[in-house]
Design a protein around this motif. Structure first.
Motif, PDB file in Angstrom:
ATOM      1  N   ARG A 213      -7.963   1.329  13.335  1.00 37.58           N
ATOM      2  CA  ARG A 213      -6.801   0.801  12.605  1.00 37.58           C
ATOM      3  C   ARG A 213      -5.944   1.957  12.112  1.00 37.58           C
ATOM      4  O   ARG A 213      -6.401   2.799  11.345  1.00 37.58           O
ATOM      5  N   ILE A 214      -4.705   2.007  12.598  1.00 38.53           N
ATOM      6  CA  ILE A 214      -3.761   3.063  12.257  1.00 38.53           C
ATOM      7  C   ILE A 214      -2.554   2.421  11.584  1.00 38.53           C
ATOM      8  O   ILE A 214      -1.861   1.607  12.205  1.00 38.53           O
ATOM      9  N   ASN A 215      -2.331   2.774  10.318  1.00 40.00           N
ATOM     10  CA  ASN A 215      -1.184   2.215   9.571  1.00 40.00           C
ATOM     11  C   ASN A 215      -1.146   0.696   9.655  1.00 40.00           C
ATOM     12  O   ASN A 215      -0.098   0.085   9.899  1.00 40.00           O
ATOM     13  N   GLY A 216      -2.316   0.081   9.494  1.00 37.63           N
ATOM     14  CA  GLY A 216      -2.414  -1.366   9.471  1.00 37.63           C
ATOM     15  C   GLY A 216      -2.378  -2.026  10.835  1.00 37.63           C
ATOM     16  O   GLY A 216      -2.413  -3.252  10.938  1.00 37.63           O
ATOM     17  N   GLU A 217      -2.318  -1.214  11.914  1.00 40.69           N
ATOM     18  CA  GLU A 217      -2.248  -1.776  13.257  1.00 40.69           C
ATOM     19  C   GLU A 217      -3.446  -1.306  14.072  1.00 40.69           C
ATOM     20  O   GLU A 217      -3.818  -0.133  14.038  1.00 40.69           O
ATOM     21  N   TRP A 218      -4.067  -2.225  14.811  1.00 42.33           N
ATOM     22  CA  TRP A 218      -5.220  -1.877  15.640  1.00 42.33           C
ATOM     23  C   TRP A 218      -4.764  -1.166  16.901  1.00 42.33           C
ATOM     24  O   TRP A 218      -3.844  -1.617  17.579  1.00 42.33           O
ATOM     25  N   LYS A 219      -5.425  -0.051  17.217  1.00 42.04           N
ATOM     26  CA  LYS A 219      -5.083   0.742  18.398  1.00 42.04           C
ATOM     27  C   LYS A 219      -6.338   0.946  19.253  1.00 42.04           C
ATOM     28  O   LYS A 219      -7.438   1.124  18.730  1.00 42.04           O
TER      29      LYS A 219
END
Length: 810
Positions: free
Chosen positions: A406-412
């Motif tokens: 999770r990067i800045n609230g987004e899954w990568k």
């Protein structure tokens, strides 16, 4: 048409490049605003497909595929490919080469997308469509079909190319072919479109022709080449010559001939010929197109179904590739080489289907671990984890795992290199182990740099669970709460160290820690038997009782010797010998032995032997000082009884020398043997032995010393004991041996000390080991003769020789 399409594409691109060059004073072409005319978009054949992009103009190294609809900046044109740049999901700027077939200009984008809703296809086909519109405006198509080029890549190409040719066309000829031909003629005017400029008469002949065509169409099958090379034979036999061959997956039209063969029409040298294709060589359905992940670094596409064949192209580990099943071990794929679609093969072991979801695994960061944006350590790092942190991931390729972060609230989606992870074992097992270090630590995470929950002393029993190849898990109570901790496998033992006993070879201390600088818990005297468990190569662990409590301590390993390591010795008392209760001359004496006594004892240390003596019917352990005894173990002594047989030697007072010499030698032999020596006699009976043979026995014996025993006679006044040596061989040792034996024999027999001197006697001159000739007494002297007649003095002479030899070897 292809020429017109190429002109159209290159005109558009050239105009874009021209505009770019006129704008260089305002901005770099790599960083223009998206509204500038150097902006292009990437689209594939089907919606959602990714498009290949290559590292350089050689088109040999593929980069991670670019998503359809990606906005990019056009940099330059090279042959059939365009160099462009774009920004990926991680905000990293990527440069690479994309085929012109997949590029649409910003000005044409909206019209392309509207046209594409009716027929999913590539920008190339959009431009071909526009070309046809231009042709239709400028010239009227002849009634027979306008031919189209069909050199594009088949549907399954990794670099996908498309064609205006109908799916079933193998190749198109410029002349009109029969309807059943394998290579079909195509027309811009499909059969179902009514051509307004052409009228048809509903004559009987036309109806009959239509009926024949209908029947022929019903008998025609649409099949696909099922072999790497599918042959069209000149007759229905695989031993016949061939007209031509088609690659795997190629679309074919055939007619039934018999149960084993199809009939097909092919154009050979401008003439339509009827050929034959074996049923077993074709398939009714084209193998479904699949997608997979390149598992190997440099996954190869081979020219043939063999790893020894030519490599057409290689792809980086983790790239998504398109292919079709070919056999149980191989997939078929198409690559573009020099602008031409070429069929190749990928080994099944080198790919993993994208729809195959591997089982989720768990493991720990071996060191500081990075999650990368691509399967490359040079790609962007999405996130880092510290050593020992627990991670979840799935197998991706031979060298990489896939993971979601999770990067800045987004899954990568990211990737972890396998060498950075310590996998958990599949199933944990409970085990009983023992602390193998002092102390043995329980850590808060599987890292020795982590903090510790608690510690255990050496040999402490522990219950653990298997975790990794280097770590166990353990549950410990911390402040009233159960916590999961970690113990290094190298810090524990599978079995408790076995209990052993050894002897203290000196005054020995038990220390609180494995260090001589630590507190001394208790001391023991040399010779005491101590019980312990091995700790390491330098220390033993031992338990002592202090104030009624068992306390663990440590003994230096060098202070103890195993009981079975003590060497049993045989020796002789060089003086009156005491057996002491401890390793001190001030301790009590258990028992005493007279000078010359032969004794049996065991090694302890450099100063003391241990011995067992019987006191009041009970065996006691005692200690003998090394200076009081000597051992002849391992020594070989050659004894020579002078004269013999026909050589009687001196005669006096009714005595014959040869008899006295043999008597003394035979009494000396068992004394030396009792002290541990090996004894060799030159004669044991009254026989004659030459002087040369006596020296030979000594030289060939491997002995340590040679002693020739004699007695004397002179003028009746000469008396006493004398010993001779020679300086030819072993001069110093021979002299030392002569003095030791001379002193001891004089002391035991109580004769006159006559002399120690060099004598030119054959047996000492020719013997190469330390050697002496001993004259015990004079047979013609009244005092000496009185002793020589008594066997007790023969025994005393033998004891003197034993003591002298013992002193020499001390």
């Amino acid at each position: 048409m292809k020429k017109l399409y190429s002109v159209t594409v290159y005109m558009i691109i050239a105009m874009m490049m021209l505009q770019m060059t006129t704008m260089t004073a305002q901005a770099s072409p790599l960083h223009m605003d998206t509204n500038d005319s150097d902006t292009v978009y990437v689209y594939g054949e089907d919606e959602g497909n990714a498009i290949e992009i290559f590292e350089d103009a050689s088109l040999q190294v593929a980069l991670p595929a670019i998503e359809e609809g990606t906005e990019a900046k056009l940099v330059k044109i090279e042959d059939s490919h365009i160099l462009l740049t774009y920004v990926d999901d991680t905000k990293e700027e990527i440069s690479g080469y994309v085929h012109t077939d997949y590029i649409i200009s910003e000005l044409e984008l909206q019209e392309f997308l509207e046209w594409r809703t009716e027929a999913e296809s590539t920008p190339r086909e959009y431009y071909l469509h526009k070309d046809r519109m231009i042709e239709e405006e400028t010239s009227e198509a002849p009634e027979e079909a306008i031919e189209e080029e069909t050199s594009e890549a088949p549907e399954e190409a990794i670099e996908e190319e498309t064609s205006e040719a109908p799916e079933e066309a193998v190749e198109e000829e410029t002349s009109e072919a029969p309807e059943e031909a394998v290579e079909e003629e195509t027309s811009d005017t499909p059969e179902e479109v009514q051509e307004e400029d052409v009228t048809h008469e509903n004559s009987e002949s036309t109806k009959k022709e239509d009926e024949l065509l209908r029947v022929a169409e019903e008998q025609t099958h649409h099949v696909f080449a099922g072999k790497q090379l599918t042959y069209v034979y000149t007759s229905p036999s695989q031993s016949a010559s061939t007209f031509r061959s088609y690659s795997f997956g190629h679309s074919l039209k055939v007619r039934e001939y018999n149960d084993s063969w199809y009939e097909a029409t092919v154009r050979i040298n401008g003439i339509w010929e009827t050929g034959y294709i074996a049923h077993d060589d074709v398939e009714f359905e084209r193998a479904a197109q699949l997608e997979g992940v390149a598992k190997q670094n440099r996954t190869a596409v081979y020219s043939d179904v063999s790893r020894n064949s030519t490599i057409l192209r290689s792809y980086n580990e983790g790239q998504i590739l398109k292919y079709r099943p070919y056999s149980s071990e191989w997939f078929s794929a198409t690559v573009i080489l020099n602008g031409t679609a070429t069929q190749g093969f990928i080994h099944a072991d080198d790919l993993r289907p994208v729809d195959e979801v591997p089982e989720q695994l768990e493991g720990y960061a071996k060191d500081r671990v990075s999650i990368y944006s691509q399967t490359s350590r040079t790609s962007t790092v999405l996130r880092n984890y510290d050593e020992g942190q627990m991670l979840k991931f799935r197998p991706y390729t031979e060298n990489w795992y896939s993971a979601v972060v999770r990067i800045n609230g987004e899954w990568k989606d990211g990737f972890i290199h396998k060498s950075d992870i310590v996998l958990l074992t599949d199933a944990q097992e409970e085990r009983n182990v023992f602390a193998g270090k002092q102390p043995t630590n329980v850590y808060t995470s599987p890292s020795k740099s982590a903090t510790t929950y608690r510690s255990y002393t050496f040999n402490h029993a522990l219950k653990v669970r298997t975790l990794t190849s280097n770590w166990y898990q353990a549950t410990v109570m911390i402040n009233g709460k159960w916590e999961t901790g970690y113990i290094a496998k190298s810090d524990v033992m599978d079995e408790r160290s076995p209990q052993q006993q050894q002897i203290a070879q000196r005054n020995t201390a038990v220390y609180g820690e494995p260090s001589r600088n630590s507190e001394v818990l208790r001391s023991y005297n040399a010779g005491q038997v101590l019980t312990y468990r091995p700790f390491n190569s330098s220390w033993h662990s031992a338990t002592v009782i202090l104030n009624g409590r068992a306390v663990q301590g440590f003994i230096p390993a060098g202070d103890l010797i195993p009981t079975n390591a003590q060497e049993t010795k045989h020796g002789v008392a060089l003086q009156n010998v005491n057996v002491y209760t401890s390793t001190s001359r001030n301790s009590s004496v258990l028992r005493s032995y007279s000078t010359g006594s032969t004794l049996k004892f065991k090694t302890l240390n450099s100063e003391w032997y241990t011995a067992t003596v019987r006191i009041d019917g009970e065996w006691k352990n005692g200690f003998i000082h090394r200076n009081d005894v000597t051992s002849l173990d391992g020594k070989t002594i050659v004894l020579d009884a002078g004269h013999g047989g026909t050589d009687g030697g001196a005669r006096a007072g009714g005595m014959v020398e040869k008899d006295l010499n043999l008597s003394m030698a035979l009494r000396t032999k068992p004394l030396l043997e009792a002290a541990g020596a090996r004894v060799i006699m030159t004669r044991s009976t009254d026989v004659f032995v030459t002087l040369a043979d006596r020296a030979k026995v000594a030289n060939e014996s491997g002995g340590d010393i040679f002693i020739s025993i004699h007695n004397n006679a002179f003028d009746g006044r000469a008396n006493g004991t004398e010993t001779f040596y020679h300086t030819r061989h072993q001069s110093a040792n021979s002299q030392r041996l002569a003095h030791a034996v001379q002193n001891a024999v004089v002391g035991q027999v109580n004769t006159n000390y006559r002399r120690v001197a060099e004598g030119n006697f054959h047996v000492v001159r020719e013997t190469r080991i330390p050697s002496i000739l001993l004259e015990v007494g004079f047979m013609d002297h009244a005092g000496d003769a009185a002793k020589l007649r008594q066997t007790v003095y023969h025994d005393r002479a033998a004891r003197g020789i034993l003591l002298g030899v013992g002193e020499y070897f001390r």
